[in-house]
Design a protein around this motif. Structure first.
Motif, PDB file in Angstrom:
ATOM      1  N   SER A 176       0.824  -1.208   0.000  1.00 11.48           N
ATOM      2  CA  SER A 176       0.000   0.000   0.000  1.00 11.48           C
ATOM      3  C   SER A 176       0.861   1.262   0.000  1.00 11.48           C
ATOM      4  O   SER A 176       0.435   2.303  -0.500  1.00 11.48           O
ATOM      5  N   ILE A 177       2.087   1.173   0.563  1.00 16.32           N
ATOM      6  CA  ILE A 177       3.011   2.317   0.518  1.00 16.32           C
ATOM      7  C   ILE A 177       3.401   2.612  -0.929  1.00 16.32           C
ATOM      8  O   ILE A 177       3.461   3.770  -1.355  1.00 16.32           O
TER       9      ILE A 177
ATOM     10  N   LEU B  56       0.517   4.260  -2.890  1.00 12.19           N
ATOM     11  CA  LEU B  56       0.308   5.683  -2.621  1.00 12.19           C
ATOM     12  C   LEU B  56       1.223   6.557  -3.472  1.00 12.19           C
ATOM     13  O   LEU B  56       0.881   7.687  -3.809  1.00 12.19           O
TER      14      LEU B  56
ATOM     15  N   GLN C  25       4.051   7.992  -2.704  1.00 10.31           N
ATOM     16  CA  GLN C  25       4.815   9.037  -2.025  1.00 10.31           C
ATOM     17  C   GLN C  25       6.163   8.536  -1.527  1.00 10.31           C
ATOM     18  O   GLN C  25       7.161   9.237  -1.590  1.00 10.31           O
TER      19      GLN C  25
END
Length: 226
Positions: free
Chosen positions: A96-97, A100, A102
């Motif tokens: 999930s990181i 995203l 970012q």
């Protein structure tokens, strides 16, 4: 059941991967400790550290029973990590990181590091020949995980019993007490004692006498100047 069933290369590789994990843990603690995925990283870091601590302590102790106890602890922790699907949850959180966009580099390093640690932990969990052999041992110690929240238990709803009808005597007592309650105005003090009718009558008589005296005085003056 001994440390010889785990190859030294496995322990060295696990220490190397844990070093990377430990570095990521401390470098990003202040910035990401409130993130949702940080819980998975924290649990992974804590459990791998316990496994390595038990395996390295075997080399320093001289007692055979102590060595076996430490070895069983390391194997049980590894099995709990797999049984509770810790790696599956961590892999989902770390991906999930990346999604995203970012902190893509951090997410990719965590995913790669987790996959290697998973392979090594599976090898340690199977070091003594499987769960069956370990469960038959009488000296197996239970390892309590502080993150274990237990299993959800379904509780059947409790049927509420209707209250019995109030008796006639209770209703009469309640109505009698209610009729005696005196309601006071907002400015009136609740503890003010209501004066009886006798005192009111005396005040009324005094007022009437005073009015009669004033009337007589007015009539006398009218006679003089009339």
């Amino acid at each position: 059941m001994s440390l010889s069933s785990i190859s030294p290369a496995t322990i060295d590789r696990l220490e190397s991967e844990f070093g990377i994990l430990h570095l990521l843990y401390h470098r990003n603690r202040n910035q990401h400790r409130v993130a949702v995925w940080w819980l998975s990283l924290d649990m992974l870091h804590r459990n791998v550290r316990k496994i390595l601590s038990n395996l390295r302590e075997i080399e320093t102790t001289k007692k055979i029973l102590q060595k076996e106890r430490l070895f069983r602890k390391a194997v049980l922790i590894a099995r709990q990590m797999i049984r509770k699907k810790l790696f599956k949850r961590a892999s989902y959180d770390f991906n999930s990181i990346i999604a995203l966009g970012q902190f893509v580099t951090l997410g990719m390093v965590l995913v790669a590091n987790t996959s290697v640690i998973y392979k090594l932990v599976v090898e340690i969990s199977e070091a003594d020949g499987g769960d069956k052999k370990l469960s038959q041992s009488k000296t197996v110690e239970r390892v309590i995980d502080p993150d274990d929240l237990g299993e959800e238990i379904e509780v059947a709803p409790v049927a509420l019993q209707p209250l019995p009808p109030a008796s006639k005597d209770l209703l009469d007592i309640f109505s009698e007490k209610k009729s005696k309650i005196k309601y006071h105005s907002r400015n009136e003090k609740p503890n003010k004692v209501v004066k009886d009718s006798g005192e009111k009558k005396k005040k009324k008589d005094k007022k009437e006498k005073k009015d009669k005296k004033e009337k007589k005085k007015r009539s006398a003056m009218d006679d003089i100047f009339g």
